[in-house]
Design a protein around this motif. Structure first.
Motif, mmCIF file in Angstrom:
data_model
loop_
_atom_site.group_PDB
_atom_site.id
_atom_site.type_symbol
_atom_site.label_atom_id
_atom_site.label_comp_id
_atom_site.label_asym_id
_atom_site.label_seq_id
_atom_site.Cartn_x
_atom_site.Cartn_y
_atom_site.Cartn_z
ATOM 1 N N ARG A 6 11.522 -3.002 12.049
ATOM 2 C CA ARG A 6 10.286 -2.340 12.482
ATOM 3 C C ARG A 6 9.178 -3.385 12.694
ATOM 4 N N GLY A 24 -4.570 -2.814 7.525
ATOM 5 C CA GLY A 24 -3.732 -2.194 6.489
ATOM 6 C C GLY A 24 -2.491 -3.033 6.275
ATOM 7 N N ASP A 26 -1.112 -4.475 3.664
ATOM 8 C CA ASP A 26 -0.312 -4.271 2.446
ATOM 9 C C ASP A 26 0.180 -5.608 1.886
ATOM 10 N N HIS A 27 1.460 -5.922 2.043
ATOM 11 C CA HIS A 27 2.074 -7.141 1.512
ATOM 12 C C HIS A 27 1.778 -8.384 2.363
ATOM 13 N N GLU A 47 -7.356 -4.863 4.342
ATOM 14 C CA GLU A 47 -6.765 -3.886 3.417
ATOM 15 C C GLU A 47 -7.898 -3.111 2.750
ATOM 16 N N VAL A 48 -7.630 -1.803 2.489
ATOM 17 C CA VAL A 48 -8.677 -0.955 1.922
ATOM 18 C C VAL A 48 -8.424 -0.643 0.441
ATOM 19 N N LEU A 49 -7.210 -0.867 -0.035
ATOM 20 C CA LEU A 49 -6.912 -0.556 -1.439
ATOM 21 C C LEU A 49 -6.772 -1.838 -2.263
ATOM 22 N N PRO A 52 -2.773 -3.248 -2.906
ATOM 23 C CA PRO A 52 -2.206 -3.974 -1.766
ATOM 24 C C PRO A 52 -2.999 -5.227 -1.398
ATOM 25 N N SER A 75 -12.200 -0.703 5.260
ATOM 26 C CA SER A 75 -11.426 0.315 5.978
ATOM 27 C C SER A 75 -11.278 -0.001 7.467
ATOM 28 N N GLY A 76 -10.076 0.122 7.948
ATOM 29 C CA GLY A 76 -9.782 0.040 9.383
ATOM 30 C C GLY A 76 -10.338 -1.188 10.056
ATOM 31 N N SER A 91 0.064 -0.413 11.601
ATOM 32 C CA SER A 91 1.450 0.046 11.450
ATOM 33 C C SER A 91 1.699 0.611 10.064
ATOM 34 N N GLY A 92 2.697 1.496 10.016
ATOM 35 C CA GLY A 92 3.128 2.039 8.730
ATOM 36 C C GLY A 92 2.211 3.108 8.172
ATOM 37 N N MET A 93 1.352 3.700 9.019
ATOM 38 C CA MET A 93 0.447 4.764 8.553
ATOM 39 C C MET A 93 0.690 6.031 9.357
ATOM 40 N N THR A 97 -4.324 9.108 9.868
ATOM 41 C CA THR A 97 -5.045 7.941 9.325
ATOM 42 C C THR A 97 -5.420 7.002 10.476
ATOM 43 N N ILE A 101 -9.194 5.852 11.771
ATOM 44 C CA ILE A 101 -9.607 4.448 11.944
ATOM 45 C C ILE A 101 -10.283 4.267 13.310
HETATM 46 C C1 LIG Z 1 2.669 1.790 4.193
HETATM 47 S S1 LIG Z 1 1.562 0.477 4.246
HETATM 48 C C2 LIG Z 1 2.036 -0.348 5.728
HETATM 49 C C3 LIG Z 1 1.870 -1.808 5.608
HETATM 50 C C4 LIG Z 1 2.151 -2.622 6.856
HETATM 51 N N1 LIG Z 1 1.114 -2.426 7.837
HETATM 52 C C5 LIG Z 1 3.512 -2.294 7.430
HETATM 53 O O1 LIG Z 1 3.584 -1.738 8.527
HETATM 54 O O2 LIG Z 1 4.515 -2.569 6.763
HETATM 55 C C6 LIG Z 1 0.014 1.181 4.696
HETATM 56 C C7 LIG Z 1 -1.137 0.322 4.219
HETATM 57 O O3 LIG Z 1 -2.307 0.726 4.917
HETATM 58 C C8 LIG Z 1 -3.387 0.695 4.014
HETATM 59 N N2 LIG Z 1 -4.442 1.576 4.570
HETATM 60 C C9 LIG Z 1 -4.471 2.924 4.619
HETATM 61 N N3 LIG Z 1 -5.592 3.357 5.226
HETATM 62 C C10 LIG Z 1 -6.300 2.235 5.551
HETATM 63 C C11 LIG Z 1 -7.547 2.002 6.183
HETATM 64 N N4 LIG Z 1 -8.323 3.017 6.584
HETATM 65 N N5 LIG Z 1 -7.948 0.728 6.363
HETATM 66 C C12 LIG Z 1 -7.185 -0.310 5.953
HETATM 67 N N6 LIG Z 1 -5.997 -0.159 5.339
HETATM 68 C C13 LIG Z 1 -5.562 1.099 5.147
HETATM 69 C C14 LIG Z 1 -2.786 1.160 2.707
HETATM 70 O O4 LIG Z 1 -3.572 0.769 1.612
HETATM 71 C C15 LIG Z 1 -1.420 0.480 2.748
HETATM 72 O O5 LIG Z 1 -1.458 -0.776 2.141
#
Ligand SMILES: C[S@@+](CC[C@H](N)C(=O)[O-])C[C@H]1O[C@@H](n2cnc3c(N)ncnc32)[C@H](O)[C@@H]1O
Length: 227
Positions: A6, A24, A26-27, A47-49, A52, A75-76, A91-93, A97, A101
């Motif tokens: 992916r 976003g 994450d890792h 990253e917003v959290l 992560p 955020s976003g 990606s991954g959201m 969400t 953004i």
């Molecule tokens: C499932 S992970 C996907 C990580 C990576 N983008 C991927 O595709 O593997 C989603 C990440 O988006 C972050 N996230 C969610 N809403 C967000 C926002 N409004 N702004 C920034 N990050 C956000 C979450 O904290 C999480 O770490």
């Protein structure tokens, strides 16, 4: 560094040398891969959290990429300024969400040359939002990872845009692609719609007839689209 299919597909859509913002992160696997492979000299990762964010920071430090991957909290698109990056990746959201953004930073969202989106669900809802807000879908791809299909949309902001229902439901580009993975994805969608229609026939829902009508219409659009 090895990353999953992916993320590999997303990376393959990024033109070499682009300034990328990974929203976003994450890792931070995608930014680390882009730098390691020499696809991008520099990446902004947001990253917003807190959890992560710390995970991303640790990984960036482990690879010694602190000078090439700039991690920002927020955020976003909010941690970015206009024209700072050519390409944004979300990606991954879920689609909702992703739409939030776009809604919270409309001006920055429309300033990227290209945005690459990989929604986890509600892809049709996302396409409807994009097309009604003048984001042209310039490419669509699909991959299968661990038995699950993932769509990747490449979009750009344009002045005006016309579209039809099939574009929203099954993608303006994707539904015309004939490579084996896309064909099997379309067949999967056809089977899924037929299953929903069959299960609605046994349903006690008061609106089941109306829903069967709606899903049959959707099935007809799909059959016509992939002819
Ligand atoms: C499932 S992970 C996907 C990580 C990576 N983008 C991927 O595709 O593997 C989603 C990440 O988006 C972050 N996230 C969610 N809403 C967000 C926002 N409004 N702004 C920034 N990050 C956000 C979450 O904290 C999480 O770490």
């Amino acid at each position: 560094m090895r990353i999953k299919k992916r993320l590999q597909l997303i990376a393959s859509k990024i033109p070499k040398g682009s300034k990328v913002a990974d929203i976003g992160t994450d890792h931070a696997y995608l930014p680390i891969y882009l730098v390691t492979e020499g696809i991008c000299p520099k990446v902004i990762a947001t990253e917003v959290l807190p959890g992560p964010y710390l995970k991303a920071k640790e990984n960036i430090e482990r690879f010694g990429f602190m000078d090439r991957i700039e991690l920002r909290y927020g955020s976003g698109f909010k941690p970015l300024t206009s024209k700072e990056s050519d390409v944004a990746v979300i990606s991954g959201m879920g689609a909702m969400t992703i739409i939030d953004i776009f809604e919270e930073s409309k001006q920055i969202a429309s300033s990227f040359q290209t945005i690459i989106l990989q929604p986890m669900k509600n892809v049709a809802e996302l396409r409807k939002y994009l097309l009604t807000h003048c984001y042209k879908i310039i490419d669509e791809d699909v991959c299968k990872e661990d038995g699950k299909f993932y769509e990747v949309l490449t979009i750009k902001s344009v002045g005006t845009l016309a579209f039809v229902e099939a574009d929203v439901l099954f993608g303006p580009i994707l539904r015309h692609k004939k490579d084996p993975i896309t064909v099997s994805y379309m067949k999967y969608q056809e089977k899924h719609l037929k299953m929903i229609i069959e299960s609605l026939k046994d349903s006690r829902r008061t609106d089941s007839k109306q829903m069967i009508f709606e899903y049959k219409k959707r099935l007809d659009v799909l059959k016509e689209a992939i002819k």
